[in-house]
Design a protein around this motif. Structure first.
Motif, PDB file in Angstrom:
ATOM      1  N   PHE A 165       0.827  -1.206   0.000  1.00  0.00           N
ATOM      2  CA  PHE A 165       0.000   0.000   0.000  1.00  0.00           C
ATOM      3  C   PHE A 165       0.862   1.257   0.000  1.00  0.00           C
ATOM      4  CE2 PHE A 165      -1.921   3.429   2.522  1.00  0.00           C
ATOM      5  CZ  PHE A 165      -2.976   3.752   1.677  1.00  0.00           C
ATOM      6  N   VAL A 166       1.873   1.304   0.862  1.00  0.00           N
ATOM      7  CA  VAL A 166       2.733   2.493   0.965  1.00  0.00           C
ATOM      8  C   VAL A 166       3.467   2.726  -0.350  1.00  0.00           C
ATOM      9  CG1 VAL A 166       4.774   3.449   2.118  1.00  0.00           C
ATOM     10  CG2 VAL A 166       2.970   2.370   3.466  1.00  0.00           C
ATOM     11  N   ILE A 167       3.973   1.678  -0.965  1.00  0.00           N
ATOM     12  CA  ILE A 167       4.687   1.818  -2.245  1.00  0.00           C
ATOM     13  C   ILE A 167       3.742   2.350  -3.321  1.00  0.00           C
ATOM     14  CG2 ILE A 167       5.772   0.496  -4.115  1.00  0.00           C
ATOM     15  CD1 ILE A 167       7.037  -1.243  -1.858  1.00  0.00           C
ATOM     16  N   THR A 168       2.537   1.788  -3.418  1.00  0.00           N
ATOM     17  CA  THR A 168       1.546   2.242  -4.403  1.00  0.00           C
ATOM     18  C   THR A 168       1.150   3.692  -4.145  1.00  0.00           C
ATOM     19  OG1 THR A 168       0.689   0.000  -4.619  1.00  0.00           O
ATOM     20  CG2 THR A 168      -0.729   1.774  -5.390  1.00  0.00           C
ATOM     21  N   ALA A 169       0.922   4.033  -2.876  1.00  0.00           N
ATOM     22  CA  ALA A 169       0.513   5.397  -2.525  1.00  0.00           C
ATOM     23  C   ALA A 169       1.605   6.403  -2.890  1.00  0.00           C
ATOM     24  CB  ALA A 169       0.188   5.485  -1.039  1.00  0.00           C
ATOM     25  N   ILE A 170       2.848   6.093  -2.585  1.00  0.00           N
ATOM     26  CA  ILE A 170       3.953   7.013  -2.892  1.00  0.00           C
ATOM     27  C   ILE A 170       4.086   7.188  -4.397  1.00  0.00           C
ATOM     28  CG2 ILE A 170       6.461   7.277  -2.841  1.00  0.00           C
ATOM     29  CD1 ILE A 170       6.360   6.006  -0.009  1.00  0.00           C
ATOM     30  N   ASN A 171       4.061   6.089  -5.149  1.00  0.00           N
ATOM     31  CA  ASN A 171       4.218   6.185  -6.603  1.00  0.00           C
ATOM     32  C   ASN A 171       3.064   6.943  -7.255  1.00  0.00           C
ATOM     33  OD1 ASN A 171       6.689   4.875  -6.606  1.00  0.00           O
ATOM     34  ND2 ASN A 171       5.772   2.861  -6.902  1.00  0.00           N
ATOM     35  N   ASP A 172       1.828   6.652  -6.845  1.00  0.00           N
ATOM     36  CA  ASP A 172       0.670   7.363  -7.406  1.00  0.00           C
ATOM     37  C   ASP A 172       0.729   8.856  -7.092  1.00  0.00           C
ATOM     38  OD1 ASP A 172      -0.330   5.038  -8.482  1.00  0.00           O
ATOM     39  OD2 ASP A 172      -1.898   4.771  -6.969  1.00  0.00           O
ATOM     40  N   TYR A 173       1.037   9.171  -5.852  1.00  0.00           N
ATOM     41  CA  TYR A 173       1.097  10.574  -5.454  1.00  0.00           C
ATOM     42  C   TYR A 173       2.186  11.308  -6.224  1.00  0.00           C
ATOM     43  CZ  TYR A 173       1.368  14.794  -2.689  1.00  0.00           C
ATOM     44  OH  TYR A 173       1.368  16.100  -2.302  1.00  0.00           O
ATOM     45  N   GLU A 204       3.552  10.543  -9.203  1.00  0.00           N
ATOM     46  CA  GLU A 204       3.180  10.689 -10.617  1.00  0.00           C
ATOM     47  C   GLU A 204       2.203  11.849 -10.803  1.00  0.00           C
ATOM     48  OE1 GLU A 204       1.743   7.169 -12.589  1.00  0.00           O
ATOM     49  OE2 GLU A 204       3.376   5.971 -11.730  1.00  0.00           O
ATOM     50  N   ARG A 205       1.225  11.933  -9.940  1.00  0.00           N
ATOM     51  CA  ARG A 205       0.245  13.028 -10.001  1.00  0.00           C
ATOM     52  C   ARG A 205       0.933  14.368  -9.761  1.00  0.00           C
ATOM     53  NH1 ARG A 205      -4.932  14.048 -10.186  1.00  0.00           N
ATOM     54  NH2 ARG A 205      -5.833  15.691  -8.918  1.00  0.00           N
ATOM     55  N   HIS A 206       1.833  14.417  -8.820  1.00  0.00           N
ATOM     56  CA  HIS A 206       2.587  15.647  -8.525  1.00  0.00           C
ATOM     57  C   HIS A 206       3.346  16.109  -9.772  1.00  0.00           C
ATOM     58  CE1 HIS A 206       5.241  18.467  -6.490  1.00  0.00           C
ATOM     59  NE2 HIS A 206       6.274  17.828  -7.019  1.00  0.00           N
ATOM     60  N   LEU A 207       4.002  15.175 -10.469  1.00  0.00           N
ATOM     61  CA  LEU A 207       4.753  15.539 -11.672  1.00  0.00           C
ATOM     62  C   LEU A 207       3.819  15.991 -12.798  1.00  0.00           C
ATOM     63  CD1 LEU A 207       7.533  12.789 -11.789  1.00  0.00           C
ATOM     64  CD2 LEU A 207       7.736  15.174 -11.049  1.00  0.00           C
ATOM     65  N   GLN A 208       2.665  15.351 -12.933  1.00  0.00           N
ATOM     66  CA  GLN A 208       1.709  15.759 -13.971  1.00  0.00           C
ATOM     67  C   GLN A 208       1.203  17.172 -13.726  1.00  0.00           C
ATOM     68  OE1 GLN A 208      -1.129  12.540 -13.775  1.00  0.00           O
ATOM     69  NE2 GLN A 208      -0.462  11.756 -15.750  1.00  0.00           N
TER      70      GLN A 208
END
Length: 154
Positions: free
Chosen positions: A41-49, A51-55
């Motif tokens: 969960f933590v890995i998925t949350a960090i990666n999703d967040y 990616e959205r930050h960069l977009q």
């Protein structure tokens, strides 16, 4: 030799509202049910967040377009629901119209509202009288009399 795993400890200050909420989310039933581990969960949350930050950083209108797309999607769903809800009534109206056509009621002046043109057999073939020329008595102007004042305060 390089380590295959890395470790990072995170502290959650329970006096901080956001930290407490993050702790509760991390240990929620949904996370337990949807992810195979807290680590996943933590890995998925960090990666999703991230990616959205960069977009958002690369495209300042990204969030606005996302909101507009979500709004448009909701509108489409609402229209679809209304159409599907009214489908039985539309089908009934169509069937009634077809029945009236089959019975010969539409087009003969007998149908409801007579919204369809009459068939060619119903059109009169009698010669049309020529209209009389326009005369003063046919006009919509009132007759002259002493009570009418056309001056309008001039």
């Amino acid at each position: 030799m390089e380590k295959r795993q890395r470790n990072h400890n995170i502290r959650f200050n329970m006096e901080n509202e956001e930290a407490r909420k993050a702790w509760e989310n991390l240990h929620s039933k949904e996370v337990e049910k949807d992810f195979k581990s807290l680590n996943a969960f933590v890995i998925t949350a960090i990666n999703d967040y991230y990616e959205r930050h960069l977009q958002i950083k690369a495209d300042s209108y990204f969030e606005t377009r996302e909101k507009e797309d979500a709004f448009a999607e909701r509108m489409v769903q609402m229209v679809e629901q209304k159409v599907l809800a009214n489908l039985p009534a539309l089908a009934g109206m169509y069937q009634m119209q077809q029945s009236m056509l089959m019975a010969g009621l539409i087009g003969t002046g007998q149908g409801v509202g007579n919204i369809y043109p009459q068939p060619m057999s119903a059109v009169s073939t009698a010669p049309v009288k020529a209209e009389q020329p326009f005369t003063k008595s046919d006009s919509n102007e009132p007759e002259e009399n002493e009570f009418l004042d056309y001056s309008f305060g001039v």
